[in-house]
Design an enzyme around this catalytic site. Structure first.
Site, PDB file in Angstrom:
ATOM      1  N   GLU A  33      -9.941  -1.842   5.157  1.00 25.00           N
ATOM      2  CA  GLU A  33     -10.641  -1.599   6.414  1.00 25.00           C
ATOM      3  C   GLU A  33     -11.890  -2.479   6.510  1.00 25.00           C
ATOM      4  O   GLU A  33     -12.329  -3.079   5.515  1.00 25.00           O
ATOM      5  CB  GLU A  33     -11.030  -0.115   6.500  1.00 25.00           C
ATOM      6  CG  GLU A  33      -9.847   0.858   6.442  1.00 25.00           C
ATOM      7  CD  GLU A  33      -9.108   0.980   7.768  1.00 25.00           C
ATOM      8  OE1 GLU A  33      -9.212   0.078   8.611  1.00 25.00           O
ATOM      9  OE2 GLU A  33      -8.409   2.003   7.957  1.00 25.00           O
ATOM     10  N   ASN A  67      -8.066  -3.063  14.246  1.00 24.97           N
ATOM     11  CA  ASN A  67      -9.438  -3.321  13.799  1.00 24.97           C
ATOM     12  C   ASN A  67      -9.498  -4.438  12.770  1.00 24.97           C
ATOM     13  O   ASN A  67     -10.524  -4.652  12.120  1.00 24.97           O
ATOM     14  CB  ASN A  67     -10.083  -2.042  13.250  1.00 24.97           C
ATOM     15  CG  ASN A  67      -9.417  -1.539  11.976  1.00 24.97           C
ATOM     16  OD1 ASN A  67      -8.421  -2.097  11.504  1.00 24.97           O
ATOM     17  ND2 ASN A  67      -9.942  -0.468  11.412  1.00 24.97           N
ATOM     18  N   ASP A  70       0.821  -1.208   0.000  1.00 29.51           N
ATOM     19  CA  ASP A  70       0.000   0.000   0.000  1.00 29.51           C
ATOM     20  C   ASP A  70       0.857   1.261   0.000  1.00 29.51           C
ATOM     21  O   ASP A  70       2.076   1.198   0.096  1.00 29.51           O
ATOM     22  CB  ASP A  70      -0.951   0.005   1.207  1.00 29.51           C
ATOM     23  CG  ASP A  70      -0.284  -0.517   2.482  1.00 29.51           C
ATOM     24  OD1 ASP A  70       0.924  -0.329   2.636  1.00 29.51           O
ATOM     25  OD2 ASP A  70      -0.989  -1.119   3.315  1.00 29.51           O
ATOM     26  N   HIS A 113      -7.633  -4.691   9.988  1.00 28.03           N
ATOM     27  CA  HIS A 113      -7.323  -4.366   8.587  1.00 28.03           C
ATOM     28  C   HIS A 113      -6.047  -5.058   8.139  1.00 28.03           C
ATOM     29  O   HIS A 113      -5.085  -5.202   8.894  1.00 28.03           O
ATOM     30  CB  HIS A 113      -7.265  -2.854   8.357  1.00 28.03           C
ATOM     31  CG  HIS A 113      -6.055  -2.157   8.894  1.00 28.03           C
ATOM     32  ND1 HIS A 113      -6.094  -1.332   9.982  1.00 28.03           N
ATOM     33  CD2 HIS A 113      -4.763  -2.141   8.473  1.00 28.03           C
ATOM     34  CE1 HIS A 113      -4.895  -0.848  10.221  1.00 28.03           C
ATOM     35  NE2 HIS A 113      -4.065  -1.329   9.317  1.00 28.03           N
TER      36      HIS A 113
END
Length: 245
Positions: A144, A137, A68, A139
């Site tokens: 996400e 979380n 990314d 990801h």
């Protein structure tokens, strides 16, 4: 299929992953390797660099694809992933910058697929081994919660939790963390021939537990790994604390 390996600490896990990477490079000198950023894989990169130097391993045919990159952050910024990958992968491993690919998107991009990156991965022969970390979380990359499991490389809106967690790398705190990024999609990650996820510390325990919970769910991006053909989780005791042994 997911296999879980629990090791005493980050150092032991980094050594095992580095050895796995080096074995792959020796066996397949033109291997295609997916690389993650952040503090989690840095130890593995350091150990791999040592092995390459000690054994004079040929790295001239390798290709690396980053997971990314932020949108709106200049490449020369020390926390852009172009810069991070150069510091942690390209330079220590002694590979030519032309062998290392980082996804890009225009600074004014706000949505949509980034098709060229997946096409470039396919043209390289597909990723042999993809390194991954995981956010609090759940990801994976910057996928996400709610990201479709068949998503290609695309533009992602970062959650406040993700930006908060990443703010420790920025001198100015969360206000300096971009709100958008381009990321390999879950569908892209699932096409890798092998995936290795590393997670350490009690802060990752919930995300690891949720990634292994059945059934998988797009609200728990880490659970995508249940659909991967060959995936290994390398954890320390703290990260593994909440899973059913």
């Amino acid at each position: 299929m997911v296999n879980v390996k629990i090791l005493p600490d980050k150092e032991h896990a980094s050594e095992e992953v580095a050895q796995m990477l080096h074995d792959l490079i020796v066996e397949k000198p033109n291997a295609v390797i997916g690389v993650a950023t952040g503090s989690t894989p840095e130890g593995a990169y350091e150990r791999l660099a040592e092995k390459i130097q000690e054994q004079h391993t040929d790295v001239s045919q390798l290709q690396f694809f980053a997971l990314d990159e932020y949108i709106g952050l200049p490449w020369e910024h020390p926390e852009s992933y172009h810069s991070v990958i150069a510091r942690t992968v390209t330079e220590p491993l002694g590979v030519d910058p032309s062998q290392v690919h980082v996804p890009e998107a225009p600074d004014d991009a706000t949505e949509g697929s980034i098709n060229y990156y997946d096409e470039k991965i396919t043209a390289a022969g597909g990723i042999d081994l993809q390194l991954l970390g995981i956010g609090r979380n759940g990801h994976i990359g910057f996928n996400e919660p709610g990201t479709p499991f068949d998503s290609p490389t695309h533009i992602a809106q970062l959650t406040e939790l993700t930006r908060e967690d990443n703010s420790r790398f920025f001198e100015g705190g969360i206000d300096e963390v971009p709100q958008l990024a381009v990321t390999q999609g879950i569908g892209t990650i699932l096409q890798s021939r092998k995936a290795v996820l590393m997670a350490f510390g009690e802060a990752k325990a919930d995300a690891i537990r949720d990634s292994l919970a059945v059934p998988s769910s797009e609200e728990r991006p880490g659970s995508l790994l249940q659909h991967h053909q060959n995936c290994i989780l390398y954890l320390d005791e703290a990260a593994a604390a909440k899973i059913d042994r």
